[in-house]
Design a protein around this motif. Structure first.
Motif, PDB file in Angstrom:
ATOM      1  N   GLU A 239     -37.433 -11.004  -0.012  1.00 20.04           N
ATOM      2  CA  GLU A 239     -38.255 -11.213  -1.210  1.00 20.04           C
ATOM      3  C   GLU A 239     -37.375 -10.403  -2.625  1.00 20.04           C
ATOM      4  OE1 GLU A 239     -41.986 -12.054  -1.417  1.00 20.04           O
ATOM      5  OE2 GLU A 239     -41.969 -13.935  -1.179  1.00 20.04           O
ATOM      6  N   MET A 240     -37.400  -9.234  -2.615  1.00 24.15           N
ATOM      7  CA  MET A 240     -36.508  -8.077  -3.480  1.00 24.15           C
ATOM      8  C   MET A 240     -35.262  -7.887  -3.819  1.00 24.15           C
ATOM      9  SD  MET A 240     -39.469  -5.963  -4.770  1.00 24.15           S
ATOM     10  CE  MET A 240     -38.090  -4.228  -4.721  1.00 24.15           C
ATOM     11  N   SER A 241     -34.545  -8.797  -2.107  1.00 20.40           N
ATOM     12  CA  SER A 241     -33.482  -8.515  -2.690  1.00 20.40           C
ATOM     13  C   SER A 241     -32.905  -9.575  -3.491  1.00 20.40           C
ATOM     14  CB  SER A 241     -32.237  -9.118  -1.358  1.00 20.40           C
ATOM     15  OG  SER A 241     -33.217  -7.997  -0.515  1.00 20.40           O
ATOM     16  N   HIS A 242     -33.650 -10.971  -3.273  1.00 19.17           N
ATOM     17  CA  HIS A 242     -33.239 -11.921  -4.776  1.00 19.17           C
ATOM     18  C   HIS A 242     -33.600 -11.739  -5.561  1.00 19.17           C
ATOM     19  CE1 HIS A 242     -34.596 -15.886  -6.563  1.00 19.17           C
ATOM     20  NE2 HIS A 242     -33.811 -16.366  -5.648  1.00 19.17           N
ATOM     21  N   ASP A 243     -34.545 -10.579  -5.972  1.00 19.19           N
ATOM     22  CA  ASP A 243     -35.207 -10.362  -6.866  1.00 19.19           C
ATOM     23  C   ASP A 243     -34.627  -9.642  -8.160  1.00 19.19           C
ATOM     24  OD1 ASP A 243     -37.999 -12.495  -7.305  1.00 19.19           O
ATOM     25  OD2 ASP A 243     -39.090 -10.382  -6.301  1.00 19.19           O
ATOM     26  N   LEU A 244     -33.650  -8.642  -6.997  1.00 24.32           N
ATOM     27  CA  LEU A 244     -32.760  -7.766  -7.797  1.00 24.32           C
ATOM     28  C   LEU A 244     -31.723  -8.663  -7.404  1.00 24.32           C
ATOM     29  CD1 LEU A 244     -33.302  -5.225  -5.922  1.00 24.32           C
ATOM     30  CD2 LEU A 244     -33.814  -4.889  -7.824  1.00 24.32           C
ATOM     31  N   ARG A 245     -31.331  -9.605  -7.155  1.00 23.73           N
ATOM     32  CA  ARG A 245     -29.971 -10.331  -7.552  1.00 23.73           C
ATOM     33  C   ARG A 245     -30.152 -11.449  -8.872  1.00 23.73           C
ATOM     34  NH1 ARG A 245     -30.144 -13.347  -3.353  1.00 23.73           N
ATOM     35  NH2 ARG A 245     -29.424 -12.052  -1.627  1.00 23.73           N
ATOM     36  N   THR A 246     -30.765 -11.622  -9.103  1.00 20.83           N
ATOM     37  CA  THR A 246     -31.011 -12.049 -10.037  1.00 20.83           C
ATOM     38  C   THR A 246     -30.795 -11.631 -11.662  1.00 20.83           C
ATOM     39  OG1 THR A 246     -32.740 -14.172  -9.456  1.00 20.83           O
ATOM     40  CG2 THR A 246     -32.574 -13.281 -11.514  1.00 20.83           C
ATOM     41  N   ARG A 282     -35.903  -4.573 -15.860  1.00 15.12           N
ATOM     42  CA  ARG A 282     -36.235  -5.632 -14.558  1.00 15.12           C
ATOM     43  C   ARG A 282     -36.018  -4.710 -13.452  1.00 15.12           C
ATOM     44  NH1 ARG A 282     -40.287  -7.751 -12.057  1.00 15.12           N
ATOM     45  NH2 ARG A 282     -39.904  -9.964 -10.739  1.00 15.12           N
ATOM     46  N   MET A 283     -35.300  -4.643 -13.277  1.00 19.39           N
ATOM     47  CA  MET A 283     -34.360  -4.433 -11.990  1.00 19.39           C
ATOM     48  C   MET A 283     -34.875  -3.263 -11.174  1.00 19.39           C
ATOM     49  SD  MET A 283     -30.531  -4.662 -12.099  1.00 19.39           S
ATOM     50  CE  MET A 283     -29.910  -3.414 -10.830  1.00 19.39           C
ATOM     51  N   LYS A 284     -35.331  -2.138 -13.040  1.00 25.01           N
ATOM     52  CA  LYS A 284     -35.939  -0.843 -12.485  1.00 25.01           C
ATOM     53  C   LYS A 284     -37.335  -0.760 -12.357  1.00 25.01           C
ATOM     54  CE  LYS A 284     -37.324   3.935 -14.895  1.00 25.01           C
ATOM     55  NZ  LYS A 284     -38.723   4.056 -14.688  1.00 25.01           N
ATOM     56  N   GLN A 285     -38.131  -1.508 -12.524  1.00 24.10           N
ATOM     57  CA  GLN A 285     -39.084  -1.460 -12.439  1.00 24.10           C
ATOM     58  C   GLN A 285     -39.567  -1.998 -10.748  1.00 24.10           C
ATOM     59  OE1 GLN A 285     -41.216  -5.364 -13.944  1.00 24.10           O
ATOM     60  NE2 GLN A 285     -43.282  -4.115 -14.074  1.00 24.10           N
ATOM     61  N   LEU A 286     -38.339  -3.367 -10.336  1.00 25.47           N
ATOM     62  CA  LEU A 286     -38.365  -4.026  -8.986  1.00 25.47           C
ATOM     63  C   LEU A 286     -38.673  -2.104  -8.112  1.00 25.47           C
ATOM     64  CD1 LEU A 286     -36.912  -7.071  -9.793  1.00 25.47           C
ATOM     65  CD2 LEU A 286     -39.202  -6.844  -8.677  1.00 25.47           C
ATOM     66  N   THR A 287     -37.145  -1.672  -8.583  1.00 25.48           N
ATOM     67  CA  THR A 287     -37.235  -0.659  -7.710  1.00 25.48           C
ATOM     68  C   THR A 287     -38.140   0.368  -7.175  1.00 25.48           C
ATOM     69  OG1 THR A 287     -35.767   0.286  -9.220  1.00 25.48           O
ATOM     70  CG2 THR A 287     -34.226  -0.651  -7.343  1.00 25.48           C
ATOM     71  N   ASP A 288     -39.212   0.424  -8.505  1.00 25.55           N
ATOM     72  CA  ASP A 288     -39.515   1.421  -8.668  1.00 25.55           C
ATOM     73  C   ASP A 288     -41.159   1.240  -7.421  1.00 25.55           C
ATOM     74  OD1 ASP A 288     -38.700   3.909 -10.368  1.00 25.55           O
ATOM     75  OD2 ASP A 288     -39.820   2.254 -12.174  1.00 25.55           O
ATOM     76  N   HIS A 289     -41.429   0.079  -7.158  1.00 23.91           N
ATOM     77  CA  HIS A 289     -42.299  -1.038  -6.988  1.00 23.91           C
ATOM     78  C   HIS A 289     -41.407  -0.914  -5.048  1.00 23.91           C
ATOM     79  CE1 HIS A 289     -44.531  -3.639 -10.242  1.00 23.91           C
ATOM     80  NE2 HIS A 289     -44.881  -2.398  -9.851  1.00 23.91           N
TER      81      HIS A 289
END
Length: 438
Positions: A239-246, A282-289
């Motif tokens: 899911e993270m891969s998908h969320d980062l890809r967008t 958004r990418m930074k937030q996802l990578t932090d999580h």
């Protein structure tokens, strides 16, 4: 929890009872055999001509001894020597109406005292030829003595063998159980964790078997939890891969537009730059999580603190949480009746869990509906339930659930559990800790 073995059910007392019982049975059998042996010996001895035949045999031996040594009826020392060698006979020698020798009094020269011979009806007399003429000899033998000795030896041996058989038979059942447990442990070592350990009896072996079975169940649960964690991790990574890809795709698209100058005005240029900035954040937030989640997964076993009451541990935390949510425009219904049980926690983990839950409420809860916090007790576990209604989000939401999974991991490390359920717009999350009831 392993059972407590009663002293009277312990292996020590079982063995003691076995030995006492086996000894009692062996003694009882010995007494029965002794009575039966005495009866058979007496019946044989007094209802047969065995005594007569033995008397005649010893008289023949005496005659041979006298002939070989040319003894007279007055050779008391030689006669005494012969009687001592026979061990089980005594003799009296009578000649010319006088008692010449009595093996009961071998050192007394009876013929000097001229003791007259007395005929007793129970004595049998045999004629023996001495060097000084014929004499009458009375012989008495304790021939049954050897039979009683042999019978006693046989009775003791049989009773002791019976004692050993009873003890070995009693121990055999325990040994069979030990061997069975050994076989079952080998089955578990082979990976068959569904095989149930046999619990038999109420002694230390039964407690050991129960402990092994509990360990089997715990290990089975651990493997299941690890499998679920691996599956959850794979899901999160996907899911993270998908969320980062967008956002990456969007950033590449907007940068390509800017590079080619395909914008109509400076306002449109600024709009594209702001979109790139939002996607980057958004990418930074996802990578932090993702970094926080991976850091949590890699932490070693947490050291729990001393047991305390729930009120002592959570009162200040809930006060701060309720105040913060009120500042964010939420109505909080704190419906907690503090449980009397005591729990062990890691303060660092609990603070991170509360921050995570508070952050999720602020992001996803509907401010128009109250947030309900209540205490829950389930079996030997105590915890808290958070309920709220999910608001309708317009765009760019965290759909990967990494925050909830972090909470689950931290609760698992504290030997607790976390369950999250969403039914329509209603969302619930329950955290439970192992409790020690007062």
């Amino acid at each position: 929890m392993a059972r407590t073995t009663n002293k009277k059910d312990s292996i020590y007392f079982q063995l003691l009872r076995l030995l006492v019982t086996a000894a009692f049975v062996a003694v009882l059998v010995f007494l029965v055999l002794n009575q039966a042996g005495d009866y058979l010996i007496e019946n044989f001895y007094y209802n047969s001509d065995y005594e007569e035949r033995k008397d005649e045999s010893y008289i023949r031996k005496l005659q041979q001894y006298i002939d070989q040594n040319s003894l007279s009826s007055r050779d008391a020392d030689a006669l005494k020597s012969w009687v001592q060698r026979q061990q089980i006979v005594s003799i009296r020698v009578y000649k010319d109406g006088m008692q010449m020798f009595d093996s009961e009094y071998p050192d007394q020269e009876l013929w000097e005292e001229e003791i007259e011979a007395n005929d007793y009806g129970w004595e049998v007399y045999y004629t023996v030829s001495f060097a000084d003429g014929e004499a009458r000899v009375s012989i008495t033998g304790i021939y049954a003595y050897q039979f009683y000795n042999y019978a006693m030896i046989v009775e003791l041996v049989l009773s002791f063998v019976l004692f050993l058989i009873l003890v070995l038979f009693g121990i055999r059942s325990k040994m069979a159980y030990i061997l069975k447990l050994s076989d079952e442990v080998e089955i578990l070592e082979g990976g068959s964790l569904d095989y149930k350990i046999t619990v038999k009896g109420r002694d230390e072996l039964a407690a050991l078997a129960e402990g092994l079975d509990s360990m089997r169940l715990s290990f089975q649960d651990l493997i299941k939890q690890e499998a679920e964690m691996v599956q959850e991790n794979q899901k999160i990574v996907t899911e993270m891969s998908h969320d980062l890809r967008t956002p990456v795709t969007s950033i590449m698209l907007y940068t390509e537009i800017l590079k080619k100058g395909s914008f109509k005005s400076e306002g449109q240029w600024m709009e594209y730059v702001e979109k790139i900035d939002r996607k980057a954040r958004r990418m930074k937030q996802l990578t932090d999580h993702l970094f926080e989640y991976s850091l949590m997964a890699g932490e070693e076993e947490v050291q729990l603190e001393e047991t305390e009451t729930c009120e002592t541990l959570f009162y200040d935390l809930f006060s701060e949480t309720c105040s913060y949510l009120a500042q964010q425009g939420f109505e909080v219904l704190f419906q907690v009746e503090w449980p009397q049980s005591r729990i062990r926690i890691s303060t660092d983990y609990v603070m991170r869990i509360m921050d995570n839950l508070t952050s999720n409420i602020v992001k996803y809860a509907d401010p128009s509906m109250p947030v309900v916090i209540s205490a829950v007790e389930e079996g030997n576990m105590t915890g808290f339930l958070f309920e709220n209604r999910v608001k309708k989000l317009e765009e760019e939401t965290e759909s990967n659930g990494i925050g909830i999974q972090s909470v689950k991991n931290m609760m698992l490390k504290m030997r607790g559990k976390c369950m999250a359920v969403q039914e329509g717009e209603r969302f619930q999350i329950l955290i439970l800790f192992p409790a020690q009831h007062e």
